[in-house]
Design a protein around this motif. Structure first.
Motif, PDB file in Angstrom:
ATOM      1  N   UNK A   3       0.839  -1.200   0.000  1.00  0.00           N
ATOM      2  CA  UNK A   3       0.000   0.000   0.000  1.00  0.00           C
ATOM      3  C   UNK A   3       0.876   1.252   0.000  1.00  0.00           C
ATOM      4  N   UNK A   4       1.934   1.237   0.820  1.00  0.00           N
ATOM      5  CA  UNK A   4       2.841   2.382   0.877  1.00  0.00           C
ATOM      6  C   UNK A   4       3.528   2.599  -0.475  1.00  0.00           C
ATOM      7  N   UNK A   5       3.981   1.528  -1.089  1.00  0.00           N
ATOM      8  CA  UNK A   5       4.646   1.618  -2.389  1.00  0.00           C
ATOM      9  C   UNK A   5       3.689   2.140  -3.456  1.00  0.00           C
ATOM     10  N   UNK A   6       2.465   1.623  -3.471  1.00  0.00           N
ATOM     11  CA  UNK A   6       1.478   2.096  -4.450  1.00  0.00           C
ATOM     12  C   UNK A   6       1.148   3.568  -4.236  1.00  0.00           C
ATOM     13  N   UNK A  36       4.019  10.079  -7.110  1.00  0.00           N
ATOM     14  CA  UNK A  36       5.098  10.396  -8.052  1.00  0.00           C
ATOM     15  C   UNK A  36       4.589  10.530  -9.472  1.00  0.00           C
ATOM     16  N   UNK A  37       3.678   9.660  -9.854  1.00  0.00           N
ATOM     17  CA  UNK A  37       3.080   9.712 -11.192  1.00  0.00           C
ATOM     18  C   UNK A  37       2.288  11.003 -11.379  1.00  0.00           C
TER      19      UNK A  37
END
Length: 190
Positions: A133-136, A142-143
């Motif tokens: 979840x943190x990575x997503x 960022x996107x």
């Protein structure tokens, strides 16, 4: 292996250079696979009665309601319908045959009938859900930010309407961001 070969021929049928050969080969392979999977489905339904929870008519109905059986039935019935309709110059039938090819991917689920791979994946996702979840979340932010900055730098002005390289909307910049992030992920994974 036959299902994998069918998938490869499905991909080749979209390339004009190999389309005729791939479509003819795929047609005959489809017939063989439909017969094989149809007979296998009927035999599995008949053999399910050996287990006490699937005995009798209602037991077989309970067996048919399992997700893998529903997928198998959909694939077999849809393939039979498309093969019976054929593509004798009919635009609908031709597009239906091409559209139904995606169901061949569902046939790959036959390989993992017990669902061990999916259970393993589910347990890994559950155990590492916080990290995922943190990575997503960080990747999504960022996107959004990078796409917005690219949009600001490259947006079309009214006098630059004839230029093709600029972004006309933020959605174009987001699409660019998704494609670039995918390319970067591929480069990073090597």
């Amino acid at each position: 292996m036959a299902v994998l070969i069918c998938l490869i021929f499905s991909v080749l049928s979209t390339i004009s250079q190999y389309a005729d050969f791939a479509n003819e080969t795929l047609f005959w392979m489809e017939i063989c696979l439909v017969v094989f999977f149809g007979v296998e489905y009927v035999v599995r339904m008949w053999a399910a009665g050996c287990r006490s929870k699937y005995m009798g008519f209602f037991g077989r109905i309970r067996f048919i309601r399992k997700p893998i059986c529903i997928i198998d039935l959909i694939v077999v019935v849809a393939s039979i319908i498309v093969l019976c309709v054929g593509s004798n110059g009919q635009v609908f039938a031709t597009s239906a045959i091409r559209g139904i090819r995606f169901l061949q991917i569902l046939r790959m689920l036959h390989v993992d009938r017990q669902g061990g791979t999916w259970r393993l994946l589910g347990s890994v996702v559950f155990i590492h859900r916080q990290e995922l979840i943190t990575t997503l979340y960080i990747g999504f932010l960022g996107l959004i930010f990078s796409s917005y900055f690219v949009y600001l730098a490259e947006k079309k002005d009214d006098e630059d309407e004839e230029e093709d390289g600029d972004f006309s909307s933020y959605a174009d910049a987001l699409w660019w961001g998704v494609v670039c992030s995918h390319c970067l992920a591929l480069l990073y994974s090597r």
